[in-house]
Design a protein around this motif. Structure first.
Motif, PDB file in Angstrom:
ATOM      1  N   ILE A   1      12.562 -28.320 -54.363  1.00  0.00           N
ATOM      2  CA  ILE A   1      13.091 -26.962 -54.241  1.00  0.00           C
ATOM      3  C   ILE A   1      14.596 -27.008 -53.997  1.00  0.00           C
ATOM      4  CG2 ILE A   1      12.998 -24.795 -52.956  1.00  0.00           C
ATOM      5  CD1 ILE A   1      10.481 -25.364 -54.593  1.00  0.00           C
TER       6      ILE A   1
ATOM      7  N   TYR B   1       8.152 -23.981 -48.679  1.00  0.00           N
ATOM      8  CA  TYR B   1       7.878 -23.194 -49.883  1.00  0.00           C
ATOM      9  C   TYR B   1       6.372 -22.992 -50.058  1.00  0.00           C
ATOM     10  CZ  TYR B   1       7.160 -22.323 -54.889  1.00  0.00           C
ATOM     11  OH  TYR B   1       6.740 -21.822 -56.088  1.00  0.00           O
TER      12      TYR B   1
ATOM     13  N   SER C   1      19.271 -20.565 -56.395  1.00  0.00           N
ATOM     14  CA  SER C   1      20.342 -20.233 -55.448  1.00  0.00           C
ATOM     15  C   SER C   1      21.232 -21.421 -55.113  1.00  0.00           C
ATOM     16  CB  SER C   1      19.743 -19.660 -54.159  1.00  0.00           C
ATOM     17  OG  SER C   1      18.920 -20.634 -53.519  1.00  0.00           O
TER      18      SER C   1
ATOM     19  N   GLU D   1      13.060 -20.372 -56.613  1.00  0.00           N
ATOM     20  CA  GLU D   1      13.862 -20.476 -55.386  1.00  0.00           C
ATOM     21  C   GLU D   1      15.013 -21.464 -55.502  1.00  0.00           C
ATOM     22  OE1 GLU D   1      10.102 -18.525 -54.147  1.00  0.00           O
ATOM     23  OE2 GLU D   1      10.719 -20.001 -55.644  1.00  0.00           O
TER      24      GLU D   1
END
Length: 354
Positions: free
Chosen positions: A108, A286, A133, A130
């Motif tokens: 992630i 997550y 970003s 996710e």
């Protein structure tokens, strides 16, 4: 390694030739050779977070790696490059700035090497939304999911249970810590093994490092309990059967958990490795946020693992809900999606030459 192998399996019939480039003396050489993939080595070393004493030598290796990479590229002349992370890919990325490239991000949160590679890459493939970003929003990013091997296919539970000689009358707990193992997980399982085996059957993938100790410590199990315990230093193709017959998994939270657990809809107790910066913690968070897993900190293992396992196995409704949530994260076409992106980039390169 396995994500790259999965993508190569998906792209094999559409690529004229493939070359795997790894670090000199890297552990992937044997695995790549077993899959009959041509392999080349380059010198490589990390420079981020390295002590001053090691830094000059590592910079020298990096420069040597760039020089060797240029030579490999001149000889092989690829249309596209696939990066799956690690400092080994940096010299090749620096040498191949004129070649279309794709970066796959398994975790992630990307590490420093992946963030550096992103600057050289035309497309970034991500396991989850996710991850966007962490990168420059101007970059082309595609959420593909985590690519799993073609051999990782869910089996009927009865078939999977028979593969391990286990009973359908008791639940199955799978414990896995990676190829080298997870000593704290292994020790906690051994310390609580008799109590666990009163409640569940156990498939324990121990890793190579602790294998001898595991064998010695389990010799004294009563016959009735020993019949519920299956220990292996490592599983290859059989891993799919292990995932298929398990009701719950105890595991570290490496990137593979983001693909393999959803593929089998297997709820998990995740124990992030405490010395891997925070990547495993972010992966675990997550899956926990998706109600697919429970997190137990490494330092809490001895106190919390047994009650957490027992509580989940006894709460059938919650375990079922976690399994459904985990299954909803499955992206079985991830390898094919990445392969399609690679072919697209290669065709763009070929079109540019005409």
């Amino acid at each position: 390694m396995y994500p790259a192998l999965s993508v190569l399996q998906a792209v094999a019939d559409r690529a004229d030739s493939v070359l795997w480039v790894g670090g000199k003396g890297g552990m992937e050489a044997g695995l790549v050779s077993r899959n009959s993939i041509p392999y080349a080595e380059i010198p490589a070393a990390g420079v981020h977070g390295v002590g001053l004493r090691s830094l000059p030598g590592n910079i020298a290796k990096l420069l040597q790696g760039v020089k060797r990479s240029r030579r490999i590229l001149r000889e092989f002349q690829p249309d596209v490059m696939l990066f799956t992370g690690g400092y080994v890919a940096v010299p090749m990325a620096m040498a191949g700035t004129r070649i279309n490239s794709l970066l796959y991000v398994p975790d992630i949160e990307p590490g420093m090497a992946l963030k550096a590679l992103a600057r050289f890459s035309d497309v970034i493939a991500l396991t989850a939304e996710e991850s966007k970003s962490y990168f420059n929003p101007a970059k082309r990013m595609v959420v593909t999911g985590y690519p799993t091997r073609s051999t990782m296919k869910k089996l009927e539970k009865d078939t999977a249970l028979k593969a391990f000689g286990l009973s359908a009358d008791m639940p199955v707990l799978m414990v896995i810590g990676g190829s080298k193992g997870a000593r704290s997980i292994n020790n906690t399982i051994l310390d609580n093994l008799s109590a666990l085996l009163e409640k569940t059957q156990v498939i324990h993938v121990t890793g190579e490092l602790d294998w001898n100790e595991i064998q010695n410590r389990t010799k004294t199990l009563p016959a009735a309990l020993a019949d519920r315990y299956r220990a292996f230093p490592f599983l290859h193709e059989e891993i799919a059967a292990a995932f298929s017959c398990a009701d719950l998994c105890v595991s570290r939270a490496g990137a593979s958990t983001l693909g393999e657990l959803p593929l089998f809809g297997l709820p998990a107790i995740l124990v992030p490795y405490p010395y891997a910066w925070r990547y495993q913690k972010v992966n675990a968070d997550y899956l926990v946020s998706k109600q697919a897993a429970v997190l137990v900190r490494n330092e809490d293992l001895s106190d919390k693992l047994l009650p957490t396992v027992s509580g989940l196995l006894e709460d059938k409704n919650r375990l079922s809900e976690m399994a459904t949530s985990m299954q909803s994260l499955e992206q079985p076409q991830a390898a094919q999606k990445i392969a399609d992106l690679l072919i697209e980039l290669a065709e763009e390169k070929a079109a540019g030459r005409k």
